[in-house]
Design a protein around this motif. Structure first.
Motif, PDB file in Angstrom:
ATOM      1  N   PRO A  54     -21.297  41.402  -5.628  1.00 48.13           N
ATOM      2  CA  PRO A  54     -21.796  41.216  -7.004  1.00 48.13           C
ATOM      3  C   PRO A  54     -21.252  39.975  -7.699  1.00 48.13           C
ATOM      4  O   PRO A  54     -21.912  39.420  -8.578  1.00 48.13           O
ATOM      5  N   GLY A  55     -20.062  39.534  -7.335  1.00 42.18           N
ATOM      6  CA  GLY A  55     -19.455  38.414  -8.045  1.00 42.18           C
ATOM      7  C   GLY A  55     -19.752  37.043  -7.457  1.00 42.18           C
ATOM      8  O   GLY A  55     -19.309  36.026  -8.004  1.00 42.18           O
ATOM      9  N   THR A  56     -20.496  36.989  -6.363  1.00 40.66           N
ATOM     10  CA  THR A  56     -20.778  35.700  -5.725  1.00 40.66           C
ATOM     11  C   THR A  56     -21.872  34.959  -6.482  1.00 40.66           C
ATOM     12  O   THR A  56     -22.960  35.502  -6.690  1.00 40.66           O
ATOM     13  N   PRO A  57     -21.621  33.712  -6.916  1.00 35.34           N
ATOM     14  CA  PRO A  57     -22.660  32.962  -7.628  1.00 35.34           C
ATOM     15  C   PRO A  57     -23.854  32.663  -6.725  1.00 35.34           C
ATOM     16  O   PRO A  57     -23.689  32.363  -5.536  1.00 35.34           O
ATOM     17  N   CYS A  58     -25.045  32.756  -7.298  1.00 37.46           N
ATOM     18  CA  CYS A  58     -26.282  32.546  -6.553  1.00 37.46           C
ATOM     19  C   CYS A  58     -27.021  31.332  -7.106  1.00 37.46           C
ATOM     20  O   CYS A  58     -27.179  31.189  -8.320  1.00 37.46           O
ATOM     21  N   PHE A  59     -27.489  30.478  -6.211  1.00 42.76           N
ATOM     22  CA  PHE A  59     -28.227  29.272  -6.585  1.00 42.76           C
ATOM     23  C   PHE A  59     -29.634  29.345  -5.996  1.00 42.76           C
ATOM     24  O   PHE A  59     -29.844  29.938  -4.934  1.00 42.76           O
ATOM     25  N   PHE A  60     -30.573  28.719  -6.693  1.00 44.36           N
ATOM     26  CA  PHE A  60     -31.947  28.665  -6.185  1.00 44.36           C
ATOM     27  C   PHE A  60     -32.425  27.227  -6.227  1.00 44.36           C
ATOM     28  O   PHE A  60     -32.427  26.578  -7.273  1.00 44.36           O
ATOM     29  N   LEU A  61     -32.805  26.702  -5.053  1.00 44.51           N
ATOM     30  CA  LEU A  61     -33.323  25.349  -4.948  1.00 44.51           C
ATOM     31  C   LEU A  61     -34.845  25.396  -4.879  1.00 44.51           C
ATOM     32  O   LEU A  61     -35.410  26.244  -4.177  1.00 44.51           O
ATOM     33  N   TYR A  62     -35.483  24.463  -5.583  1.00 40.89           N
ATOM     34  CA  TYR A  62     -36.942  24.477  -5.636  1.00 40.89           C
ATOM     35  C   TYR A  62     -37.462  23.050  -5.762  1.00 40.89           C
ATOM     36  O   TYR A  62     -36.687  22.098  -5.973  1.00 40.89           O
ATOM     37  N   ARG A  63     -38.774  22.934  -5.663  1.00 38.16           N
ATOM     38  CA  ARG A  63     -39.414  21.613  -5.637  1.00 38.16           C
ATOM     39  C   ARG A  63     -40.838  21.755  -6.138  1.00 38.16           C
ATOM     40  O   ARG A  63     -41.413  22.841  -6.110  1.00 38.16           O
ATOM     41  N   TYR A  83     -41.936  31.341  -6.678  1.00 39.60           N
ATOM     42  CA  TYR A  83     -41.699  30.790  -8.015  1.00 39.60           C
ATOM     43  C   TYR A  83     -41.524  31.914  -9.037  1.00 39.60           C
ATOM     44  O   TYR A  83     -40.594  31.902  -9.846  1.00 39.60           O
ATOM     45  N   GLU A  84     -42.418  32.881  -8.986  1.00 38.29           N
ATOM     46  CA  GLU A  84     -42.395  33.968  -9.973  1.00 38.29           C
ATOM     47  C   GLU A  84     -41.128  34.807  -9.851  1.00 38.29           C
ATOM     48  O   GLU A  84     -40.476  35.129 -10.859  1.00 38.29           O
ATOM     49  N   THR A  85     -40.755  35.170  -8.640  1.00 41.02           N
ATOM     50  CA  THR A  85     -39.570  36.002  -8.445  1.00 41.02           C
ATOM     51  C   THR A  85     -38.303  35.253  -8.836  1.00 41.02           C
ATOM     52  O   THR A  85     -37.402  35.816  -9.480  1.00 41.02           O
ATOM     53  N   ALA A  86     -38.214  33.984  -8.474  1.00 37.43           N
ATOM     54  CA  ALA A  86     -37.048  33.188  -8.849  1.00 37.43           C
ATOM     55  C   ALA A  86     -36.950  33.054 -10.365  1.00 37.43           C
ATOM     56  O   ALA A  86     -35.845  33.129 -10.930  1.00 37.43           O
ATOM     57  N   HIS A  87     -38.080  32.866 -11.024  1.00 38.73           N
ATOM     58  CA  HIS A  87     -38.058  32.738 -12.491  1.00 38.73           C
ATOM     59  C   HIS A  87     -37.543  34.012 -13.138  1.00 38.73           C
ATOM     60  O   HIS A  87     -36.730  33.974 -14.065  1.00 38.73           O
ATOM     61  N   ARG A  88     -37.992  35.151 -12.634  1.00 42.42           N
ATOM     62  CA  ARG A  88     -37.545  36.429 -13.207  1.00 42.42           C
ATOM     63  C   ARG A  88     -36.039  36.587 -13.069  1.00 42.42           C
ATOM     64  O   ARG A  88     -35.346  36.973 -14.026  1.00 42.42           O
ATOM     65  N   HIS A  89     -35.503  36.262 -11.909  1.00 38.21           N
ATOM     66  CA  HIS A  89     -34.065  36.399 -11.695  1.00 38.21           C
ATOM     67  C   HIS A  89     -33.269  35.352 -12.484  1.00 38.21           C
ATOM     68  O   HIS A  89     -32.201  35.650 -13.020  1.00 38.21           O
ATOM     69  N   ALA A  90     -33.796  34.131 -12.540  1.00 40.31           N
ATOM     70  CA  ALA A  90     -33.092  33.089 -13.281  1.00 40.31           C
ATOM     71  C   ALA A  90     -33.081  33.403 -14.773  1.00 40.31           C
ATOM     72  O   ALA A  90     -32.067  33.186 -15.458  1.00 40.31           O
ATOM     73  N   ALA A  91     -34.185  33.926 -15.277  1.00 42.48           N
ATOM     74  CA  ALA A  91     -34.253  34.290 -16.697  1.00 42.48           C
ATOM     75  C   ALA A  91     -33.275  35.407 -17.031  1.00 42.48           C
ATOM     76  O   ALA A  91     -32.789  35.500 -18.169  1.00 42.48           O
ATOM     77  N   LEU A 116     -29.449  33.620 -11.312  1.00 46.40           N
ATOM     78  CA  LEU A 116     -29.577  32.435 -10.474  1.00 46.40           C
ATOM     79  C   LEU A 116     -29.272  31.181 -11.272  1.00 46.40           C
ATOM     80  O   LEU A 116     -29.691  31.059 -12.429  1.00 46.40           O
ATOM     81  N   ALA A 117     -28.584  30.240 -10.661  1.00 46.04           N
ATOM     82  CA  ALA A 117     -28.461  28.886 -11.201  1.00 46.04           C
ATOM     83  C   ALA A 117     -29.495  28.026 -10.478  1.00 46.04           C
ATOM     84  O   ALA A 117     -29.641  28.120  -9.251  1.00 46.04           O
ATOM     85  N   LEU A 118     -30.231  27.207 -11.213  1.00 44.01           N
ATOM     86  CA  LEU A 118     -31.357  26.469 -10.658  1.00 44.01           C
ATOM     87  C   LEU A 118     -30.971  25.038 -10.290  1.00 44.01           C
ATOM     88  O   LEU A 118     -30.256  24.360 -11.036  1.00 44.01           O
ATOM     89  N   ILE A 119     -31.469  24.582  -9.133  1.00 48.83           N
ATOM     90  CA  ILE A 119     -31.267  23.204  -8.679  1.00 48.83           C
ATOM     91  C   ILE A 119     -32.617  22.659  -8.219  1.00 48.83           C
ATOM     92  O   ILE A 119     -33.261  23.228  -7.337  1.00 48.83           O
ATOM     93  N   ASN A 120     -33.048  21.567  -8.829  1.00 49.46           N
ATOM     94  CA  ASN A 120     -34.294  20.922  -8.432  1.00 49.46           C
ATOM     95  C   ASN A 120     -34.024  19.938  -7.304  1.00 49.46           C
ATOM     96  O   ASN A 120     -32.973  19.289  -7.252  1.00 49.46           O
ATOM     97  N   TYR A 121     -34.981  19.815  -6.420  1.00 47.20           N
ATOM     98  CA  TYR A 121     -34.899  18.865  -5.300  1.00 47.20           C
ATOM     99  C   TYR A 121     -34.527  17.465  -5.785  1.00 47.20           C
ATOM    100  O   TYR A 121     -33.780  16.740  -5.109  1.00 47.20           O
ATOM    101  N   SER A 122     -35.040  17.096  -6.966  1.00 47.91           N
ATOM    102  CA  SER A 122     -34.792  15.758  -7.498  1.00 47.91           C
ATOM    103  C   SER A 122     -33.321  15.528  -7.829  1.00 47.91           C
ATOM    104  O   SER A 122     -32.889  14.382  -7.980  1.00 47.91           O
ATOM    105  N   GLN A 123     -32.538  16.587  -7.954  1.00 45.06           N
ATOM    106  CA  GLN A 123     -31.117  16.456  -8.287  1.00 45.06           C
ATOM    107  C   GLN A 123     -30.247  16.189  -7.063  1.00 45.06           C
ATOM    108  O   GLN A 123     -29.049  15.909  -7.203  1.00 45.06           O
TER     109      GLN A 123
END
Length: 333
Positions: free
Chosen positions: A182-191, A242-250, A254-261
């Motif tokens: 439960p305490g492990t930070p989660c990241f989501f990469l998208y493009r 996209y939809e599932t990641a948005h729900r969790h990030a909201a 999830l912490a979000l990372i864009n490909y452009s970063q």
């Protein structure tokens, strides 16, 4: 019910080698769980002895394939053998992604660090998630936790950090996975969607081929796509991610990372957030790795464009709201 899946042959190949009989109390150091086999009488855990072979390839299975054939040893054990490993790291980060978005590049950069254990899409996770949906006689949370600990073994004595990159469809199983740690930070990469679609049009991942995945692991809405409409199917899959990641990030999961970063965010933010402090020489090695192709290690000269006249721009336009919704969340204070 044991639902067939598209990874059966792959798992059989990964589990080929000299068979070592399991004995209670057997030392499982350097052994790594690969898959579970739900037979008629019992559920077995299938392992590979990796010795001193370091997991430095783009994917878990590539490291297994790189091991010399004469060194490959396999073992089938009860599920309880997972609890016999002791000197392991807890995961410091979970990386989820939409596919073809730089997640492999990120983990390959981290894998250059000798004190960082990187597990890139280990198949045991998918195998246990399938088992979770097919059997009610197991403690899925405990098994996931033990399997992830088993993959974080400290074989060389200097390992201090451990991260896992999941398959892209595992974002649908985020809540179950998070219960294990439960305490492990989660990241989501998208493009942005058109680039992802174009990449899959050139070489499709298993999630983009109907019937390859366990249906519970990639829930999709009812649709009336024509048989063989793989581009349309890819659009459905991406929309769900996209939809599932948005729900969790909201919800703050999830912490979000864009490909452009990428790769800049690795040096400006991610290393510090994970408590990783590379030497100057190690940082240079990471920068050199960031300039090569994530999967093949060759010079990276940018992505190819989709062929003219294809449907991808129209499909991507339908997916753009889902992408922009993630962008809005990422930009929010």
């Amino acid at each position: 019910m044991n639902v067939p899946h598209g990874f059966s042959l792959q798992e059989r190949l990964m589990n080929k080698g000299t068979a070592v009989p399991w004995q209670s109390g057997m030392d499982m150091r350097c052994w790594y769980p690969v898959s579970v086999d739900a037979g008629k009488d019992a559920i077995a855990m299938c392992w590979r002895d990796m010795g001193n072979t370091r997991f430095s390839d783009s994917f878990f299975e590539n490291t297994l394939a790189r091991q010399p054939r004469e060194e490959r040893r396999v073992c089938r054990t009860p599920l309880s053998a997972l609890a016999q490993l002791e000197d392991s790291l807890a995961p410091a980060a979970f990386f989820f992604h939409i596919s073809r978005c730089g997640s492999t590049l990120l983990t390959q950069m981290l894998a250059t660090l000798p004190h960082c254990v990187v597990m890139s899409e280990p198949p045991i996770i998918d195998s246990l998630l399938r088992l979770h949906h097919d059997s009610s006689a197991i403690d899925s949370i405990a098994l996931l936790r033990l399997a992830m600990l088993a993959m974080g073994q400290r074989r060389f004595g200097h390992e201090a950090h451990y991260v896992i990159k999941f398959d892209c469809w595992h974002i649908h199983s985020l809540d179950l996975i998070r219960q294990a740690f439960p305490g492990t930070p989660c990241f989501f990469l998208y493009r942005e969607p058109q680039a992802v679609l174009a990449s899959h049009q050139r070489q499709r991942g298993p999630q983009m081929v109907p019937g390859m995945l366990h249906p519970a692991l990639l829930p999709l809405p009812e649709h009336a796509l024509a048989p063989g409409d793989l581009d349309g199917y890819a659009g459905l899959v991406l929309a769900s991610l996209y939809e599932t990641a948005h729900r969790h990030a909201a919800a703050g999961k999830l912490a979000l990372i864009n490909y452009s970063q990428l790769p800049g965010i690795v040096f400006s933010e991610l290393l510090e957030r994970l408590g990783i402090k590379p030497t100057a020489e190690q940082l240079q090695t990471m920068r050199e790795r960031s300039g090569r192709h994530a999967k093949y290690g060759t010079a990276f000269n940018g992505d190819l464009q989709a062929p003219a006249g294809c449907r991808l721009p129209a499909i991507a336009a339908q997916l753009q709201p889902g992408y922009l919704a993630l962008e809005a969340l990422r930009a929010a204070p």
